[in-house]
Design an enzyme around this catalytic site. Structure first.
Site, PDB file in Angstrom:
ATOM      1  N   ASN A 115      20.454-128.780  20.958  1.00 44.20           N
ATOM      2  CA  ASN A 115      21.836-128.180  21.694  1.00 44.20           C
ATOM      3  C   ASN A 115      21.972-128.995  23.025  1.00 44.20           C
ATOM      4  O   ASN A 115      21.171-129.688  23.600  1.00 44.20           O
ATOM      5  CB  ASN A 115      21.785-126.792  21.778  1.00 44.20           C
ATOM      6  CG  ASN A 115      20.718-126.179  22.468  1.00 44.20           C
ATOM      7  OD1 ASN A 115      20.362-126.439  23.826  1.00 44.20           O
ATOM      8  ND2 ASN A 115      19.777-125.324  21.742  1.00 44.20           N
ATOM      9  N   LYS A 150      11.696-141.117   7.322  1.00 43.13           N
ATOM     10  CA  LYS A 150      12.963-140.974   7.630  1.00 43.13           C
ATOM     11  C   LYS A 150      13.977-141.141   6.374  1.00 43.13           C
ATOM     12  O   LYS A 150      13.519-141.646   5.491  1.00 43.13           O
ATOM     13  CB  LYS A 150      13.311-142.432   8.300  1.00 43.13           C
ATOM     14  CG  LYS A 150      15.049-142.506   8.734  1.00 43.13           C
ATOM     15  CD  LYS A 150      15.308-143.581   9.371  1.00 43.13           C
ATOM     16  CE  LYS A 150      17.035-143.811   9.444  1.00 43.13           C
ATOM     17  NZ  LYS A 150      17.271-145.112  10.133  1.00 43.13           N
ATOM     18  N   PRO A 191      12.237-117.419  15.175  1.00 42.40           N
ATOM     19  CA  PRO A 191      11.812-115.896  15.479  1.00 42.40           C
ATOM     20  C   PRO A 191      12.638-115.881  16.913  1.00 42.40           C
ATOM     21  O   PRO A 191      12.959-116.733  17.611  1.00 42.40           O
ATOM     22  CB  PRO A 191      10.170-116.150  15.755  1.00 42.40           C
ATOM     23  CG  PRO A 191      10.026-117.551  15.800  1.00 42.40           C
ATOM     24  CD  PRO A 191      11.227-118.288  15.056  1.00 42.40           C
ATOM     25  N   ASP A 192      12.902-114.885  17.239  1.00 41.26           N
ATOM     26  CA  ASP A 192      13.589-114.200  18.565  1.00 41.26           C
ATOM     27  C   ASP A 192      12.454-114.044  19.634  1.00 41.26           C
ATOM     28  O   ASP A 192      11.723-113.148  19.464  1.00 41.26           O
ATOM     29  CB  ASP A 192      14.524-113.187  18.263  1.00 41.26           C
ATOM     30  CG  ASP A 192      15.278-113.169  19.672  1.00 41.26           C
ATOM     31  OD1 ASP A 192      14.788-113.266  20.701  1.00 41.26           O
ATOM     32  OD2 ASP A 192      16.499-112.762  19.528  1.00 41.26           O
ATOM     33  N   LYS A 231      17.738-106.825  22.228  1.00 37.38           N
ATOM     34  CA  LYS A 231      16.480-107.486  22.557  1.00 37.38           C
ATOM     35  C   LYS A 231      15.575-106.565  23.332  1.00 37.38           C
ATOM     36  O   LYS A 231      14.323-107.047  23.560  1.00 37.38           O
ATOM     37  CB  LYS A 231      17.174-108.773  23.665  1.00 37.38           C
ATOM     38  CG  LYS A 231      18.056-109.695  23.089  1.00 37.38           C
ATOM     39  CD  LYS A 231      17.443-110.964  22.545  1.00 37.38           C
ATOM     40  CE  LYS A 231      18.525-112.091  22.181  1.00 37.38           C
ATOM     41  NZ  LYS A 231      18.030-113.284  21.457  1.00 37.38           N
TER      42      LYS A 231
HETATM   43  O1  C5P Z   1      20.542-114.358  20.800  1.00 38.82           O
HETATM   44  P1  C5P Z   1      20.801-115.507  21.816  1.00 38.82           P
HETATM   45  O2  C5P Z   1      20.448-116.863  21.758  1.00 38.82           O
HETATM   46  O3  C5P Z   1      22.165-115.298  22.337  1.00 38.82           O
HETATM   47  O4  C5P Z   1      19.964-114.754  22.950  1.00 38.82           O
HETATM   48  C1  C5P Z   1      19.564-115.651  24.192  1.00 38.82           C
HETATM   49  C2  C5P Z   1      18.534-115.094  24.860  1.00 38.82           C
HETATM   50  O5  C5P Z   1      17.513-114.889  23.925  1.00 38.82           O
HETATM   51  C3  C5P Z   1      17.912-116.121  25.807  1.00 38.82           C
HETATM   52  O6  C5P Z   1      17.030-115.554  27.066  1.00 38.82           O
HETATM   53  C4  C5P Z   1      17.098-117.325  24.939  1.00 38.82           C
HETATM   54  O7  C5P Z   1      15.980-117.651  25.447  1.00 38.82           O
HETATM   55  C5  C5P Z   1      16.261-116.160  23.879  1.00 38.82           C
HETATM   56  N1  C5P Z   1      16.001-116.209  22.604  1.00 38.82           N
HETATM   57  C6  C5P Z   1      14.878-116.561  22.158  1.00 38.82           C
HETATM   58  N2  C5P Z   1      14.566-116.857  21.106  1.00 38.82           N
HETATM   59  C7  C5P Z   1      15.454-117.197  20.086  1.00 38.82           C
HETATM   60  C8  C5P Z   1      16.778-117.089  20.572  1.00 38.82           C
HETATM   61  C9  C5P Z   1      17.065-116.541  21.791  1.00 38.82           C
HETATM   62  O8  C5P Z   1      13.746-116.117  22.967  1.00 38.82           O
HETATM   63  N3  C5P Z   1      15.157-117.452  18.831  1.00 38.82           N
END
Ligand code: C5P
Length: 408
Positions: free
Chosen positions: A213, A292, A312-313, A348
């Protein structure tokens, strides 16, 4: 205000320049002397129009000077001795003109001569009309002074003496005095480990291609730089970026969201504050081809279908484990910024979300400035004006200090 046990009193040279906010200076002197500091005042000629040297002299218990070449004043203590004397110089109010003279290194009166001659740290409390504060010349001057290590307190937003509303009011004497105490104690961030994530992640498709991104990492690097400047121990987990590591920062380079998760989870237990500003890819290719992928192997006119699986978040994960640590998240939103960020902080479970509107050209991805809201778990939103990312980092760390219970 009595100094807390961790604060020590010191010698403060209070330089006063000529703005209407100078009427608050006697109160500032009172607060500083009450906190046990020794205060000496120096005024620009214009400052003498707004506040009486006699009042400052009486409250500080020391001669208040305004002349560079007055034989009587120089006989008492020379201007070079006065520049050598303080532990900290406070410029309050600091007008746009005095900031410009400081930037240029001019020494055309007592105050600017002292500012050029001193080796003590300098804290400025700017006060001016909002348009003067926003002017590119002032922005540039403030940026250069900050690069040289000059510290800022304020200005704050509100009603201005000129009748305008906006950012430009001098910080209140209590806030300046509290900052002085904090600077002299020098230990607000000592021993505090801050973990910062920054930049985008890169999710490989095959040996040469990846999904990524537009995040530049500038915001997270600014937070890491500011935390290190304040004396914290800083660990920066960075996605691919060309930015150089800020002084005093330990950097761990990662590529994918899974690498970032592993590095963050490994460092987090030893940290007291985590600022997750990375733009983590929400999805990654389910399979990474070691070689590739060749067009020829796909058959004529065949597209390539990618299977993506969720990452994972990281932020939600560490928020669950945070205990008494402070965890800050970021949110990049293209519409309904505040509402979307309120939903995000609830989801979160962190202590604060820094939300920005990425539809603006001057904020968000790959810009040097940012316009953000600070959103609290209760949904309160503080809107900050358009600021450099360094200034956003300062405001954010001021908020972290408040969250950690350090009085400002
Ligand atoms: O869900 P979103 O991407 O909008 O959330 C942004 C926040 O969550 C940021 O602080 C980003 O660093 C964190 N994030 C994360 N892991 C992910 C997606 C986002 O820690 N997979």
């Amino acid at each position: 205000m009595n100094p807390s046990p961790s604060q020590r009193s010191g010698r403060i040279l209070l330089a006063v320049s000529g703005g209407i906010a100078a009427y608050k200076v006697p109160e500032l002197v009172r607060q500083l002397t009450k906190a046990g500091h020794e205060v000496r005042c120096a005024l620009t000629p214009a400052a003498c129009e707004f506040v009486s040297p006699m009042v400052l002299q009486t409250l500080s218990g020391a001669p208040a000077r305004s002349e560079l070449f007055d034989p009587g004043e120089e006989g008492e203590i020379s201007h070079i001795e006065l520049a050598d004397w303080p532990d900290l110089v406070v410029v309050a109010p600091a007008t746009a003109h005095v900031l410009a003279r400081m930037t240029a290194g001019l020494a055309d009166d007592l105050v600017t001569t002292l500012l050029l001659a001193t080796r003590a740290p300098v804290l400025v409390a700017p006060a001016m009309n909002v348009n003067m504060w926003d002017h590119p010349a002032t922005r540039e001057n403030v940026g250069r002074l900050r690069e040289r290590g000059v510290l800022l307190e304020g200005p704050v937003a509100g009603e201005l003496a000129c009748g305008w509303e906006g950012e430009g009011r001098m910080a209140e004497p209590e806030a300046i005095a509290a900052r002085v105490g904090l600077l002299l104690s020098g230990d607000a961030w000592k021993g505090i480990r801050v973990l910062v994530s920054a930049g985008g992640t890169r999710e490989p498709i095959d040996a040469v291609r990846s999904i990524t991104n537009r995040s530049s990492g500038k915001m997270g690097f600014a937070v890491a730089a500011e935390a290190a400047r304040r004396g914290a121990e800083v660990v920066l987990v960075a996605g691919p970026t060309a930015l150089s590591t800020p002084p005093g920062v330990r950097r761990i380079d990662v590529e994918t969201a899974l690498d970032m998760e592993a590095a963050v989870n490994a460092e987090f237990p030893a940290c007291q504050v985590a600022v997750m500003s990375a733009a983590v890819a929400d999805f990654r290719p389910a399979h990474r081809e070691a070689k590739k992928i060749k067009k020829e192997d796909l058959g004529p006119d065949q597209g390539l279908r990618l299977d993506l699986v969720p990452n994972p978040d990281i932020l939600a994960g560490i928020s669950r484990e945070r205990g008494d640590r402070i965890v800050i998240g970021f949110a990049a939103e293209s519409h309904d910024v505040v509402e979307a960020a309120r939903r995000k902080i609830a989801r979160k479970g962190c202590d604060l979300i820094v939300a920005n509107d990425i539809s603006r050209a001057d904020a968000g991805f790959d810009t040097d400035t940012n316009a953000v809201f600070l959103i609290s778990p209760g949904g309160e939103a503080e809107e900050l004006p358009l600021l450099s990312k360094a200034e956003v980092a300062e405001r954010l760390l001021d908020r972290v200090e408040k969250l950690r219970g350090v009085a400002r």
